[in-house]
Design a protein around this motif. Structure first.
Motif, PDB file in Angstrom:
ATOM      1  N   ALA A 176      33.790  55.096  38.533  1.00  0.00           N
ATOM      2  CA  ALA A 176      33.614  56.542  38.504  1.00  0.00           C
ATOM      3  C   ALA A 176      33.989  57.135  37.158  1.00  0.00           C
ATOM      4  O   ALA A 176      33.518  58.214  36.789  1.00  0.00           O
ATOM      5  CB  ALA A 176      34.461  57.178  39.609  1.00  0.00           C
ATOM      6  N   ALA A 177      34.861  56.453  36.401  1.00  0.00           N
ATOM      7  CA  ALA A 177      35.328  56.970  35.111  1.00  0.00           C
ATOM      8  C   ALA A 177      34.631  56.330  33.923  1.00  0.00           C
ATOM      9  O   ALA A 177      34.621  56.891  32.828  1.00  0.00           O
ATOM     10  CB  ALA A 177      36.839  56.788  34.988  1.00  0.00           C
ATOM     11  N   SER A 178      34.084  55.148  34.092  1.00  0.00           N
ATOM     12  CA  SER A 178      33.399  54.472  32.988  1.00  0.00           C
ATOM     13  C   SER A 178      32.306  53.585  33.558  1.00  0.00           C
ATOM     14  O   SER A 178      32.460  53.020  34.642  1.00  0.00           O
ATOM     15  CB  SER A 178      34.375  53.648  32.150  1.00  0.00           C
ATOM     16  N   GLY A 179      31.211  53.458  32.826  1.00  0.00           N
ATOM     17  CA  GLY A 179      30.078  52.695  33.309  1.00  0.00           C
ATOM     18  C   GLY A 179      30.375  51.210  33.421  1.00  0.00           C
ATOM     19  O   GLY A 179      31.136  50.642  32.639  1.00  0.00           O
ATOM     20  N   ALA A 180      29.772  50.583  34.417  1.00  0.00           N
ATOM     21  CA  ALA A 180      29.939  49.150  34.623  1.00  0.00           C
ATOM     22  C   ALA A 180      29.026  48.363  33.697  1.00  0.00           C
ATOM     23  O   ALA A 180      27.961  48.828  33.294  1.00  0.00           O
ATOM     24  CB  ALA A 180      29.652  48.800  36.076  1.00  0.00           C
ATOM     25  N   ARG A 181      29.468  47.155  33.373  1.00  0.00           N
ATOM     26  CA  ARG A 181      28.657  46.239  32.567  1.00  0.00           C
ATOM     27  C   ARG A 181      28.334  45.013  33.409  1.00  0.00           C
ATOM     28  O   ARG A 181      29.081  44.641  34.300  1.00  0.00           O
ATOM     29  CB  ARG A 181      29.405  45.823  31.291  1.00  0.00           C
ATOM     30  N   ARG A 182      27.209  44.367  33.077  1.00  0.00           N
ATOM     31  CA  ARG A 182      26.766  43.220  33.858  1.00  0.00           C
ATOM     32  C   ARG A 182      27.126  41.926  33.128  1.00  0.00           C
ATOM     33  O   ARG A 182      27.023  41.836  31.909  1.00  0.00           O
ATOM     34  CB  ARG A 182      25.258  43.308  34.099  1.00  0.00           C
ATOM     35  N   THR A 183      27.542  40.930  33.892  1.00  0.00           N
ATOM     36  CA  THR A 183      27.940  39.664  33.276  1.00  0.00           C
ATOM     37  C   THR A 183      27.696  38.525  34.253  1.00  0.00           C
ATOM     38  O   THR A 183      27.402  38.737  35.432  1.00  0.00           O
ATOM     39  CB  THR A 183      29.432  39.698  32.884  1.00  0.00           C
ATOM     40  N   SER A 184      27.859  37.314  33.728  1.00  0.00           N
ATOM     41  CA  SER A 184      27.710  36.115  34.551  1.00  0.00           C
ATOM     42  C   SER A 184      29.056  35.715  35.139  1.00  0.00           C
ATOM     43  O   SER A 184      30.110  36.190  34.705  1.00  0.00           O
ATOM     44  CB  SER A 184      27.147  34.963  33.710  1.00  0.00           C
ATOM     45  N   VAL A 185      29.028  34.784  36.084  1.00  0.00           N
ATOM     46  CA  VAL A 185      30.258  34.331  36.723  1.00  0.00           C
ATOM     47  C   VAL A 185      31.209  33.642  35.749  1.00  0.00           C
ATOM     48  O   VAL A 185      32.413  33.909  35.753  1.00  0.00           O
ATOM     49  CB  VAL A 185      29.932  33.423  37.921  1.00  0.00           C
ATOM     50  N   PRO A 186      30.733  32.729  34.877  1.00  0.00           N
ATOM     51  CA  PRO A 186      31.682  32.053  33.972  1.00  0.00           C
ATOM     52  C   PRO A 186      32.464  33.014  33.088  1.00  0.00           C
ATOM     53  O   PRO A 186      33.675  32.848  32.898  1.00  0.00           O
ATOM     54  CB  PRO A 186      30.783  31.120  33.152  1.00  0.00           C
ATOM     55  N   LEU A 187      31.773  34.039  32.529  1.00  0.00           N
ATOM     56  CA  LEU A 187      32.490  34.972  31.674  1.00  0.00           C
ATOM     57  C   LEU A 187      33.481  35.795  32.478  1.00  0.00           C
ATOM     58  O   LEU A 187      34.620  36.022  32.054  1.00  0.00           O
ATOM     59  CB  LEU A 187      31.508  35.893  30.951  1.00  0.00           C
ATOM     60  N   LEU A 188      33.086  36.228  33.673  1.00  0.00           N
ATOM     61  CA  LEU A 188      33.993  37.005  34.507  1.00  0.00           C
ATOM     62  C   LEU A 188      35.201  36.169  34.925  1.00  0.00           C
ATOM     63  O   LEU A 188      36.327  36.664  34.973  1.00  0.00           O
ATOM     64  CB  LEU A 188      33.248  37.518  35.736  1.00  0.00           C
ATOM     65  N   ALA A 189      34.969  34.889  35.215  1.00  0.00           N
ATOM     66  CA  ALA A 189      36.077  34.010  35.576  1.00  0.00           C
ATOM     67  C   ALA A 189      37.053  33.859  34.411  1.00  0.00           C
ATOM     68  O   ALA A 189      38.274  33.840  34.601  1.00  0.00           O
ATOM     69  CB  ALA A 189      35.544  32.652  36.008  1.00  0.00           C
ATOM     70  N   SER A 190      36.520  33.748  33.185  1.00  0.00           N
ATOM     71  CA  SER A 190      37.390  33.631  32.007  1.00  0.00           C
ATOM     72  C   SER A 190      38.205  34.897  31.804  1.00  0.00           C
ATOM     73  O   SER A 190      39.401  34.844  31.462  1.00  0.00           O
ATOM     74  CB  SER A 190      36.555  33.339  30.761  1.00  0.00           C
ATOM     75  N   MET A 191      37.584  36.045  32.004  1.00  0.00           N
ATOM     76  CA  MET A 191      38.310  37.310  31.864  1.00  0.00           C
ATOM     77  C   MET A 191      39.408  37.423  32.917  1.00  0.00           C
ATOM     78  O   MET A 191      40.506  37.917  32.643  1.00  0.00           O
ATOM     79  CB  MET A 191      37.333  38.482  31.971  1.00  0.00           C
ATOM     80  N   THR A 192      39.113  36.952  34.126  1.00  0.00           N
ATOM     81  CA  THR A 192      40.116  36.975  35.193  1.00  0.00           C
ATOM     82  C   THR A 192      41.299  36.086  34.840  1.00  0.00           C
ATOM     83  O   THR A 192      42.464  36.474  34.999  1.00  0.00           O
ATOM     84  CB  THR A 192      39.483  36.521  36.511  1.00  0.00           C
ATOM     85  N   ARG A 193      41.033  34.876  34.357  1.00  0.00           N
ATOM     86  CA  ARG A 193      42.120  33.960  33.998  1.00  0.00           C
ATOM     87  C   ARG A 193      42.959  34.513  32.860  1.00  0.00           C
ATOM     88  O   ARG A 193      44.168  34.279  32.804  1.00  0.00           O
ATOM     89  CB  ARG A 193      41.560  32.581  33.629  1.00  0.00           C
ATOM     90  N   GLN A 194      42.315  35.257  31.950  1.00  0.00           N
ATOM     91  CA  GLN A 194      43.087  35.852  30.851  1.00  0.00           C
ATOM     92  C   GLN A 194      44.082  36.874  31.378  1.00  0.00           C
ATOM     93  O   GLN A 194      45.238  36.935  30.923  1.00  0.00           O
ATOM     94  CB  GLN A 194      42.127  36.509  29.843  1.00  0.00           C
ATOM     95  N   LEU A 195      43.690  37.684  32.358  1.00  0.00           N
ATOM     96  CA  LEU A 195      44.617  38.644  32.947  1.00  0.00           C
ATOM     97  C   LEU A 195      45.736  37.925  33.709  1.00  0.00           C
ATOM     98  O   LEU A 195      46.895  38.340  33.661  1.00  0.00           O
ATOM     99  CB  LEU A 195      43.873  39.593  33.884  1.00  0.00           C
ATOM    100  N   GLU A 196      45.366  36.856  34.416  1.00  0.00           N
ATOM    101  CA  GLU A 196      46.382  36.085  35.121  1.00  0.00           C
ATOM    102  C   GLU A 196      47.374  35.467  34.149  1.00  0.00           C
ATOM    103  O   GLU A 196      48.585  35.424  34.407  1.00  0.00           O
ATOM    104  CB  GLU A 196      45.710  34.999  35.962  1.00  0.00           C
ATOM    105  N   ARG A 197      46.886  34.988  33.014  1.00  0.00           N
ATOM    106  CA  ARG A 197      47.773  34.423  31.996  1.00  0.00           C
ATOM    107  C   ARG A 197      48.680  35.500  31.419  1.00  0.00           C
ATOM    108  O   ARG A 197      49.854  35.260  31.147  1.00  0.00           O
ATOM    109  CB  ARG A 197      46.947  33.768  30.894  1.00  0.00           C
TER     110      ARG A 197
END
Length: 605
Positions: free
Chosen positions: A124-145
């Protein structure tokens, strides 16, 4: 809303920001106990929350001025404690209401919105971007790290679309998160109560709005991040499509939003926190652990995978690992890992084929090296701490462990060495041992060292029929130096006096600092006394020696102490006592010398 005893359990701060209390009441231990890193972490977190939300900080248990000073330093605006009054009935009049921050505005739309999900909140505050699963998984692991690098007040809330998508690698990551955070919780369709040890799981219905969202939020007192994604339809429409409706996983695309804005992170984490089931005491055994106990099978690396795994593990080990070939002359090195090269500063080509004695130098203790060689030749394990040298010539303390590697028929084929740079530990141990017997300011023997040495000399004197003298020396008017010039100048003056006094004593005598501005000299090996002061003013040889030493000590302080262009005159008074004539034990001998010193001080006033 008011939160009580905040800081009694540091991990309890994790949910403070979610609750948005009006009053944060600090636990009394923060005001009364000694300052620590843990207490500082609590105070920093509370002050950050108060600054963001406008909450009022209240400190309890204030009984002294020191408590009040600490409470104010911690950001408290209100205080409770006996310093302000004893418990009593409320006053009938004169009470004023506590002014709190204005209430947060209500959002009318939220009540009518059918499903307020993390993705909807962020998109609602910023537009969404489209991505593939591998990139999204890497971004998730970075936050977990990132969450692993934060403190114990961190909260990790995640939504895994379906429990089946939480594979073994993901479970291991979340098990680690659960062990270091205040709360790690995962929701998802079919999610067990404990998907990994220490992780709170909550099962969602298949028609839950979160069932098609991929979410991870990380919140700590000083960091916040949220990533939310949902399945993007194959035809590009904005409708949500379930994860299980995608035929080709490689073709999956998700629309995602990532934010580090703290308020938006909380808004996104709120719907997840509402879904998390209430935690109960104890843990739920994981299915994997139950299956393991049932069949009795041991979890081990496959035999074919072990050699490659071992080589990779040794290569990245933090300790220096070397292997020497026992079948070749002089036991040459045939393998070194990266940590060994980092510790020693050598390149691999410079060490392979050489015996590891190239690490030894002029100050390496040969009395240690020779037994090591004998144990190696005998095929016995070695554990030693040696002074070794790096390629640049700098020395370091090396904790070495060497073991023989044998063939199937028992013949020693190689030696493996494990090396660890323990220089910091050795220096710390040496410093600790030094300070146990020496004064940290003047580097002279301290009181404990002096008493030990004096007791030793008294035992020798008893055996040999000799005398021992204790000469106590006190600097005159030294308090005025501290008061006039400050303690830094006073410390410099003490170091100067110690240096001057050290130059005035005989070889074999011991000068030490008893404490403050008092010094003690132990004179050993003096001739025996007859047990009485000689008549007619004549002195025995022991007494004469003591008087000469006292004169030298006073003369050593005759020159002025120069400090920043100023010349300070520092004098001293001294007194002496002789064993066995004046006293028979160290404490009594020092007490007699102290009394004589004060008599001399009175005579000079």
């Amino acid at each position: 809303m008011a939160l009580d005893d905040v800081g009694a359990e540091p991990a309890g701060l994790a949910l403070v920001s979610f609750l948005r209390p009006d009053v944060i009441k600090l636990d009394l231990a923060l005001v009364r106990d000694r300052t620590s890193l843990q207490a500082a972490g609590v105070v920093n977190a509370v002050r950050a929350e108060a600054e963001r939300s406008g909450a009022v900080v209240l400190a309890e248990g204030i009984e002294t001025e020191q408590h009040l000073e600490r409470a104010l330093a911690m950001g408290a605006r209100l205080g409770q404690g006996w310093m302000f009054g004893r418990p009593d009935a409320l006053l009938p009049a004169g009470m004023r209401p506590l002014r709190l921050r204005p209430a947060a505005p209500t959002v009318e739309a939220a009540a009518t919105e059918p499903a307020r999900t993390p993705f909807a909140v962020l998109a609602a505050a910023s537009g969404a971007r489209r991505t593939s699963v591998p990139l999204l998984a890497s971004m998730t692991r970075q936050l977990e790290r990132q969450a692993l690098l934060l403190d114990e007040q961190t909260v990790v809330l995640a939504n895994c679309q379906h429990a089946n998508l939480m594979n073994a690698r993901t479970r291991r990551r979340y098990e680690t998160l659960g062990s270091v955070t205040a709360l790690t919780a995962v929701t998802g369709v079919g999610m067990p109560d404990e998907p990994a040890p220490g992780v709170v799981g909550t099962a969602l219905d298949s028609d839950d709005p979160l069932a098609d969202q991929w979410v991870v939020t990380v919140v700590s007192p000083h960091f916040a991040a949220a990533l939310a994604a949902r399945e993007a339809p194959a035809d590009g429409r904005s409708d949500e499509v379930g994860v299980r409706g995608r035929a080709d996983p490689a073709a999956r695309r998700l629309d995602y939003v990532l934010t580090y804005d703290r308020q938006r992170v909380f808004d996104a984490a709120g719907p997840l926190l509402e879904k998390v089931r209430p935690m109960t005491n104890g843990t739920v055994p994981s299915p994997a652990a139950a299956d393991h106990r049932a069949d009795g099978a041991l979890l081990r690396v496959a035999h074919d995978d072990l050699p490659d795994l071992m080589l990779r593990a040794v290569a990245v080990a933090s300790n220096g690992i070397v292997i020497a070939d026992a079948r070749l002359p002089d036991l040459p090195l045939v393998y070194v890992n990266a940590a060994f090269l980092r510790i020693t500063g050598y390149a691999e080509a410079e060490v392979l084929g050489r015996n590891c004695r190239f690490l030894q130098g002029s100050d390496t203790d040969t009395s240690q090296v020779h037994p090591i060689r004998r144990r190696i030749l005998a095929g016995r394990d070695v554990h030693a701490v040696l002074l070794n040298y790096r390629r640049d010539g700098s020395a370091f303390w090396n904790e070495v462990r060497i073991s023989a590697v044998r063939s199937a028929d028992g013949e020693i084929t190689h030696y493996i060495g494990n090396q660890l740079d323990v220089t910091a530990r050795v220096d710390r141990e040496r410093r600790t041992a030094y300070l146990a017997h020496h004064d940290g300011l003047t580097a002279l023997p301290n009181r404990a060292h002096l008493l030990e040495h004096l007791a030793l000399e008294l035992r020798r004197a008893r055996r040999n029929g000799m005398s021992v003298a204790a000469v106590l020396l006190d600097l005159n008017g030294f308090k005025a130096v501290n008061d006039r010039f400050g303690h830094a100048v006073g410390d410099s003056a003490l170091v100067w006096a110690a240096t001057r006094l050290r130059s005035a004593i005989r070889a074999g005598d011991l000068l030490g600092r008893l404490g403050g501005d008092e010094f003690l000299v132990v004179l050993a090996g003096l001739p025996a006394t007859d047990g009485a002061w000689p008549a007619g003013g004549e002195s025995s040889t022991a007494d004469e020696t003591v008087r000469r030493v006292q004169e030298h000590l006073h003369s050593a302080l005759a020159d002025p102490f120069e400090q920043d262009g100023s010349a300070l005159r520092i004098s001293a008074s001294s007194g002496a006592a002789l064993f066995p004539r004046d006293a028979d034990d160290p404490a009594a001998l020092i007490a007699r010398a102290d009394a004589a010193m004060y008599r001399a001080k009175l005579r000079t006033r």
